[in-house]
Design a protein around this motif. Structure first.
Motif, PDB file in Angstrom:
ATOM      1  N   GLN A 170       0.616  -1.257  -0.074  1.00 57.15           N
ATOM      2  CA  GLN A 170      -0.015   0.034   0.050  1.00 57.15           C
ATOM      3  C   GLN A 170       0.855   1.359   0.148  1.00 57.15           C
ATOM      4  OE1 GLN A 170      -3.395  -0.045  -0.222  1.00 57.15           O
ATOM      5  NE2 GLN A 170      -3.062  -2.181  -0.653  1.00 57.15           N
ATOM      6  N   ALA A 171       2.004   1.118   0.111  1.00 55.01           N
ATOM      7  CA  ALA A 171       2.785   2.214  -0.084  1.00 55.01           C
ATOM      8  C   ALA A 171       2.983   3.029  -1.445  1.00 55.01           C
ATOM      9  CB  ALA A 171       4.355   1.870   0.388  1.00 55.01           C
ATOM     10  N   ALA A 172       2.598   4.236  -1.398  1.00 55.17           N
ATOM     11  CA  ALA A 172       2.239   5.036  -2.569  1.00 55.17           C
ATOM     12  C   ALA A 172       3.728   5.286  -2.893  1.00 55.17           C
ATOM     13  CB  ALA A 172       1.509   6.095  -2.342  1.00 55.17           C
ATOM     14  N   PRO A 173       4.085   5.207  -4.280  1.00 60.00           N
ATOM     15  CA  PRO A 173       5.420   5.689  -4.762  1.00 60.00           C
ATOM     16  C   PRO A 173       5.708   6.933  -4.989  1.00 60.00           C
ATOM     17  CG  PRO A 173       4.460   3.915  -6.408  1.00 60.00           C
ATOM     18  CD  PRO A 173       3.400   4.361  -5.376  1.00 60.00           C
ATOM     19  N   VAL A 174       6.649   7.603  -4.620  1.00 58.20           N
ATOM     20  CA  VAL A 174       6.903   8.974  -4.452  1.00 58.20           C
ATOM     21  C   VAL A 174       8.348   9.288  -5.067  1.00 58.20           C
ATOM     22  CG1 VAL A 174       7.471  11.067  -3.061  1.00 58.20           C
ATOM     23  CG2 VAL A 174       5.819   9.261  -2.189  1.00 58.20           C
ATOM     24  N   ASP A 175       8.136  10.386  -6.338  1.00 62.11           N
ATOM     25  CA  ASP A 175       9.354  10.507  -6.952  1.00 62.11           C
ATOM     26  C   ASP A 175      10.146  11.707  -6.356  1.00 62.11           C
ATOM     27  OD1 ASP A 175      10.979  10.953  -9.212  1.00 62.11           O
ATOM     28  OD2 ASP A 175      10.008  12.499  -9.977  1.00 62.11           O
ATOM     29  N   VAL A 176      11.381  11.195  -5.506  1.00 62.60           N
ATOM     30  CA  VAL A 176      12.333  11.743  -4.698  1.00 62.60           C
ATOM     31  C   VAL A 176      13.517  12.319  -5.479  1.00 62.60           C
ATOM     32  CG1 VAL A 176      13.525  11.848  -2.671  1.00 62.60           C
ATOM     33  CG2 VAL A 176      11.279  10.516  -2.681  1.00 62.60           C
ATOM     34  N   GLN A 177      13.759  13.552  -5.449  1.00 61.20           N
ATOM     35  CA  GLN A 177      14.855  14.063  -6.275  1.00 61.20           C
ATOM     36  C   GLN A 177      16.131  14.374  -5.305  1.00 61.20           C
ATOM     37  OE1 GLN A 177      14.925  14.167  -9.674  1.00 61.20           O
ATOM     38  NE2 GLN A 177      12.678  13.150  -9.599  1.00 61.20           N
ATOM     39  N   PRO A 178      17.109  14.481  -5.835  1.00 60.75           N
ATOM     40  CA  PRO A 178      18.415  14.675  -5.292  1.00 60.75           C
ATOM     41  C   PRO A 178      18.536  15.923  -4.481  1.00 60.75           C
ATOM     42  CG  PRO A 178      18.982  14.045  -7.552  1.00 60.75           C
ATOM     43  CD  PRO A 178      17.672  14.270  -7.502  1.00 60.75           C
ATOM     44  N   TRP A 179      17.690  16.845  -4.945  1.00 62.99           N
ATOM     45  CA  TRP A 179      17.786  18.331  -3.874  1.00 62.99           C
ATOM     46  C   TRP A 179      16.894  18.135  -2.678  1.00 62.99           C
ATOM     47  CZ3 TRP A 179      17.533  17.972  -9.117  1.00 62.99           C
ATOM     48  CH2 TRP A 179      16.485  17.637  -9.982  1.00 62.99           C
ATOM     49  N   ASP A 180      15.904  17.080  -2.788  1.00 61.54           N
ATOM     50  CA  ASP A 180      14.974  17.123  -1.677  1.00 61.54           C
ATOM     51  C   ASP A 180      15.631  16.786  -0.404  1.00 61.54           C
ATOM     52  OD1 ASP A 180      12.787  17.520  -3.404  1.00 61.54           O
ATOM     53  OD2 ASP A 180      12.282  15.176  -3.917  1.00 61.54           O
ATOM     54  N   THR A 181      15.105  16.616   0.674  1.00 61.19           N
ATOM     55  CA  THR A 181      15.671  16.620   1.907  1.00 61.19           C
ATOM     56  C   THR A 181      15.235  15.135   2.719  1.00 61.19           C
ATOM     57  OG1 THR A 181      15.273  18.867   2.247  1.00 61.19           O
ATOM     58  CG2 THR A 181      15.903  17.604   4.278  1.00 61.19           C
ATOM     59  N   PRO A 182      16.348  14.586   3.174  1.00 60.84           N
ATOM     60  CA  PRO A 182      16.313  13.314   3.714  1.00 60.84           C
ATOM     61  C   PRO A 182      16.132  13.339   5.080  1.00 60.84           C
ATOM     62  CG  PRO A 182      18.578  13.868   2.956  1.00 60.84           C
ATOM     63  CD  PRO A 182      17.883  14.639   2.657  1.00 60.84           C
ATOM     64  N   VAL A 183      16.918  14.330   5.791  1.00 61.63           N
ATOM     65  CA  VAL A 183      17.036  14.666   6.996  1.00 61.63           C
ATOM     66  C   VAL A 183      17.382  16.012   7.585  1.00 61.63           C
ATOM     67  CG1 VAL A 183      18.050  12.265   7.673  1.00 61.63           C
ATOM     68  CG2 VAL A 183      19.803  13.905   7.176  1.00 61.63           C
ATOM     69  N   ILE A 184      16.742  16.302   8.578  1.00 60.26           N
ATOM     70  CA  ILE A 184      17.035  17.655   9.325  1.00 60.26           C
ATOM     71  C   ILE A 184      17.859  17.220  10.855  1.00 60.26           C
ATOM     72  CG2 ILE A 184      15.868  19.632  10.318  1.00 60.26           C
ATOM     73  CD1 ILE A 184      13.568  19.245   8.325  1.00 60.26           C
ATOM     74  N   ILE A 185      18.959  17.955  10.484  1.00 63.07           N
ATOM     75  CA  ILE A 185      19.973  17.501  11.802  1.00 63.07           C
ATOM     76  C   ILE A 185      20.053  18.693  12.590  1.00 63.07           C
ATOM     77  CG2 ILE A 185      21.999  16.717  12.328  1.00 63.07           C
ATOM     78  CD1 ILE A 185      22.263  15.198   9.740  1.00 63.07           C
ATOM     79  N   PHE A 186      19.832  18.418  13.980  1.00 64.15           N
ATOM     80  CA  PHE A 186      20.229  19.804  14.838  1.00 64.15           C
ATOM     81  C   PHE A 186      21.559  19.679  15.079  1.00 64.15           C
ATOM     82  CE2 PHE A 186      15.890  19.117  15.508  1.00 64.15           C
ATOM     83  CZ  PHE A 186      15.234  20.482  15.598  1.00 64.15           C
ATOM     84  N   THR A 187      22.321  21.030  15.037  1.00 64.00           N
ATOM     85  CA  THR A 187      23.645  21.213  15.447  1.00 64.00           C
ATOM     86  C   THR A 187      23.798  20.882  16.825  1.00 64.00           C
ATOM     87  OG1 THR A 187      22.974  23.679  16.152  1.00 64.00           O
ATOM     88  CG2 THR A 187      23.701  23.112  13.650  1.00 64.00           C
ATOM     89  N   SER A 188      24.818  20.764  17.229  1.00 66.18           N
ATOM     90  CA  SER A 188      25.512  20.134  18.535  1.00 66.18           C
ATOM     91  C   SER A 188      24.919  21.016  19.705  1.00 66.18           C
ATOM     92  CB  SER A 188      26.878  19.789  18.711  1.00 66.18           C
ATOM     93  OG  SER A 188      27.272  18.741  17.833  1.00 66.18           O
ATOM     94  N   GLY A 189      24.693  22.387  19.540  1.00 69.87           N
ATOM     95  CA  GLY A 189      24.433  23.330  20.466  1.00 69.87           C
ATOM     96  C   GLY A 189      25.599  23.428  21.690  1.00 69.87           C
ATOM     97  N   THR A 190      26.864  23.516  21.103  1.00 64.26           N
ATOM     98  CA  THR A 190      27.867  23.618  22.184  1.00 64.26           C
ATOM     99  C   THR A 190      28.051  24.836  22.383  1.00 64.26           C
ATOM    100  OG1 THR A 190      29.447  23.591  20.271  1.00 64.26           O
ATOM    101  CG2 THR A 190      29.152  21.629  21.423  1.00 64.26           C
ATOM    102  N   THR A 191      27.756  25.961  21.379  1.00 63.22           N
ATOM    103  CA  THR A 191      27.759  27.506  21.762  1.00 63.22           C
ATOM    104  C   THR A 191      26.576  28.335  21.888  1.00 63.22           C
ATOM    105  OG1 THR A 191      28.193  27.742  19.163  1.00 63.22           O
ATOM    106  CG2 THR A 191      30.177  27.248  20.436  1.00 63.22           C
ATOM    107  N   GLY A 192      25.441  27.613  21.803  1.00 63.58           N
ATOM    108  CA  GLY A 192      24.227  28.115  22.160  1.00 63.58           C
ATOM    109  C   GLY A 192      22.981  27.339  21.367  1.00 63.58           C
ATOM    110  N   PRO A 193      22.031  27.755  21.349  1.00 59.85           N
ATOM    111  CA  PRO A 193      20.702  26.937  21.163  1.00 59.85           C
ATOM    112  C   PRO A 193      21.043  26.100  19.647  1.00 59.85           C
ATOM    113  CG  PRO A 193      20.143  29.268  21.604  1.00 59.85           C
ATOM    114  CD  PRO A 193      21.239  29.145  21.705  1.00 59.85           C
ATOM    115  N   SER A 194      20.685  24.991  19.529  1.00 63.94           N
ATOM    116  CA  SER A 194      20.973  24.107  18.406  1.00 63.94           C
ATOM    117  C   SER A 194      19.900  24.767  17.315  1.00 63.94           C
ATOM    118  CB  SER A 194      20.177  22.525  18.683  1.00 63.94           C
ATOM    119  OG  SER A 194      21.141  22.087  19.681  1.00 63.94           O
ATOM    120  N   LYS A 195      20.514  24.743  16.290  1.00 67.03           N
ATOM    121  CA  LYS A 195      19.884  25.096  14.911  1.00 67.03           C
ATOM    122  C   LYS A 195      19.464  23.791  14.071  1.00 67.03           C
ATOM    123  CE  LYS A 195      23.108  28.320  13.781  1.00 67.03           C
ATOM    124  NZ  LYS A 195      23.760  28.386  14.984  1.00 67.03           N
ATOM    125  N   ALA A 196      18.225  24.044  13.552  1.00 70.54           N
ATOM    126  CA  ALA A 196      17.795  22.643  12.497  1.00 70.54           C
ATOM    127  C   ALA A 196      18.199  23.012  10.890  1.00 70.54           C
ATOM    128  CB  ALA A 196      16.331  22.774  12.575  1.00 70.54           C
TER     129      ALA A 196
END
Length: 541
Positions: A170-196
């Motif tokens: 039942q998984a609907a196929p999706v056309d994913v492209q190289p410029w699309d986003t796989p992950v959003i990673i938060f910075t370590s936050g060693t010098t301030g609030p983490s950025k996404a």
């Protein structure tokens, strides 16, 4: 000056077949369906065919719950089969996964959830109690990653771990492209609030192929950096890119590291960064040190510890410079011998050292590293929900790293300090890294953080927080006297704080911002109050 061309990296624009996670899983599920791709700490294994099936199961489950292409799915769990399932399933659904640091609590957690804008949170049940009384941002639904008898204290839909398993047909196929986003990673936050950090498939593939490009389809990588960190994601991406295999562990374990390498047959690992190298170098020698399958890995920084470990355990190494927002712009030769070298700009990248007005500085001078690439999408897209920080980082067409480096006449770059960690004392700019190197040379010191503390009148003083080796005792006065002949008088710490452990992120980066905010504690030793005052040596004229 010519860029360095790592022999394992071709600076091309990757196609979707090269870099998009679902395309790579599909490829190797067809080419070698019964070969093991993932080996988990629990002993569970996934072949390539099983990886595709489980990914489609989760994609179908997410789509049934309203996840659409371009959405963000948040996940708050340690390295595990459930977290991998969440990542791959989200990507098959055309969505991005936002893995959240498992150490976050309170306002930090609220901040992260709000930044993601996710309506669905996949969560380990033992973390769910931390949600009580917090704003969950846009989250409407929780899916637990394991069985539990305790109801999470939240006012939204909660589903058990079986909800991650749908009908793969039942998984609907999706056309994913190289410029699309796989992950959003938060910075370590060693010098301030983490950025996404909003990444692309191109960026993650490039990072993996530069950092771990020596990996082949015959290699197995031990990944023990968390998947909410670029090191964990890029390690798994390296295996995806070439059809290699991954042994996934929750965290780095100094005492178990070499046993894990041997037991899993790992020929490389996801990086020995920062304090991890020092921890391994201080482990007592064993007769079987050289009897291990590790053939090459990425280390940072290049140090005497690096070279000793490589010789002792019999493997090759590379090093370089990377951060969540870029894609390994600096890389060294294999077995680099120049201490502290980050290498040279790889092919396809321009790097400059600039002053506060973005004017390029000559060789030898310290300034901020700025970066740009020839190919599109190799650097991050921006900080999610933070257009001001994005604009500030992307000034004048260059990404500003916030790191201070210098370049030598041969084109090698050297890390000096985080811009926010540099210490300004009575007109002198001081590198916290240089202080840490000297303090770390003391035989009783296991780990150290150097930072500036503000005094009345706007001045800063040098402070260090140190933790002793097992069985050792650190006498602050003796440590200061050890340092006096080793460094300039203005670098010798005025304040010395001794603690059993230093606060760290799950990737073993010391959280200086926490220490800096605590300032001079009641237990901190003050060199000047103890009568040990230092002055510039006067020379005869």
């Amino acid at each position: 000056m010519a860029a360095f061309h790592p022999p394992w990296f071709e600076p091309k624009a990757p196609t979707a077949a090269d870099c998009v996670v679902p395309r790579l899983i599909d490829r190797f599920a067809n080419e070698k369906p019964d070969e093991v791709f993932l080996l988990f700490e629990t002993g569970e294994t996934w072949t390539w065919a099983e990886t595709r099936r489980k990914s489609l199961e989760t994609a179908a489950a997410l789509q049934a719950r309203g996840v659409k292409p371009g959405d963000v799915v948040a996940a708050w769990a340690p390295n595990s089969a459930a977290l991998v399932r969440a990542w791959f399933g989200a990507n098959y659904a055309g969505a991005a996964l936002a893995p959240i640091n498992t150490s976050f609590r309170g306002r930090l957690l609220e901040h992260a959830l709000a930044k993601t804008g996710a309506r669905l949170l996949i969560i380990h049940p033992e973390l769910a109690g931390r949600l009580e009384g917090l704003s969950l941002g846009e989250v409407e639904r929780l899916i637990l990653t394991a069985p539990t008898n305790v109801a999470p204290p939240v006012a939204c839909v909660v589903e058990l771990h079986e909800a991650l398993i749908g009908d793969p047909a039942q998984a609907a196929p999706v056309d994913v492209q190289p410029w699309d986003t796989p992950v959003i990673i938060f910075t370590s936050g060693t010098t301030g609030p983490s950025k996404a950090v909003v990444t692309s498939y191109v960026q993650e593939w490039t990072t993996a192929r530069v950092t771990y490009g020596y990996m082949t389809g015959e290699d197995r990588m031990l990944v023990n950096l968390p998947m909410f960190h670029v090191g964990g994601i890029s390690g798994i991406m390296a295996g995806l890119a070439v059809g290699g295999s991954i042994a996934l562990f929750e965290a780095f374990d100094t005492r178990r590291f070499w046993d894990q390498v041997r037991e899993t047959g790992s020929t490389t690992c996801s990086g020995l960064i920062g304090a991890l190298t020092a921890f391994l170098s201080k482990e007592p020698p064993r007769a079987d040190d050289g009897d291990n399958p590790l053939r090459i890995c990425t280390l940072s920084p290049v140090s005497e510890d690096t070279m000793r470990i490589a010789e002792r355990f019999g493997f090759d190494y590379t090093s370089g410079f990377n951060m969540t927002e870029v894609s390994s712009p600096l890389v060294t030769e294999v077995n680099e011998k120049t201490l502290s070298s980050c290498g040279r700009p790889r092919t396809g990248v321009e790097c400059r050292i600039v002053d506060e007005n973005d004017r390029e500085l000559p060789d030898g001078e310290v300034g901020e590293l700025i970066v740009r690439t020839d190919q599109p999408w190799q650097l991050f897209k921006g900080y999610l929900g933070d257009p001001e920080a994005t604009a500030q980082a992307w000034r004048n067409g260059w990404f500003h790293t916030g790191d201070l480096l210098r370049r030598d006449a041969e084109g090698r770059f050297f890390f000096v300090d985080r811009k926010k960690d540099a210490i300004r004392r009575r007109g002198e700019n001081i590198s916290s890294v240089e202080i840490e190197i000297e303090v770390g040379a003391h035989p009783a010191v296991r780990e150290v953080a150097a930072y500036g503390v503000d005094l009345d009148g706007g001045e800063q003083e040098v402070m260090v927080c140190v933790a002793p080796k097992a069985g050792a005792v650190i006498d602050p006065r003796e440590l200061a006297e050890f340092l006096i002949p080793r460094m300039a008088h203005f670098m010798v710490p005025r304040f010395i704080r001794v603690e059993p452990e230093l606060p760290k992120t799950p990737t073993n980066k010391i959280q200086k911002v926490e220490l800096r905010n605590e300032g001079v504690t009641a237990q901190t030793w003050d060199r000047e109050a103890a009568g040990l005052r230092l002055r510039r040596e006067r020379l005869s004229t």
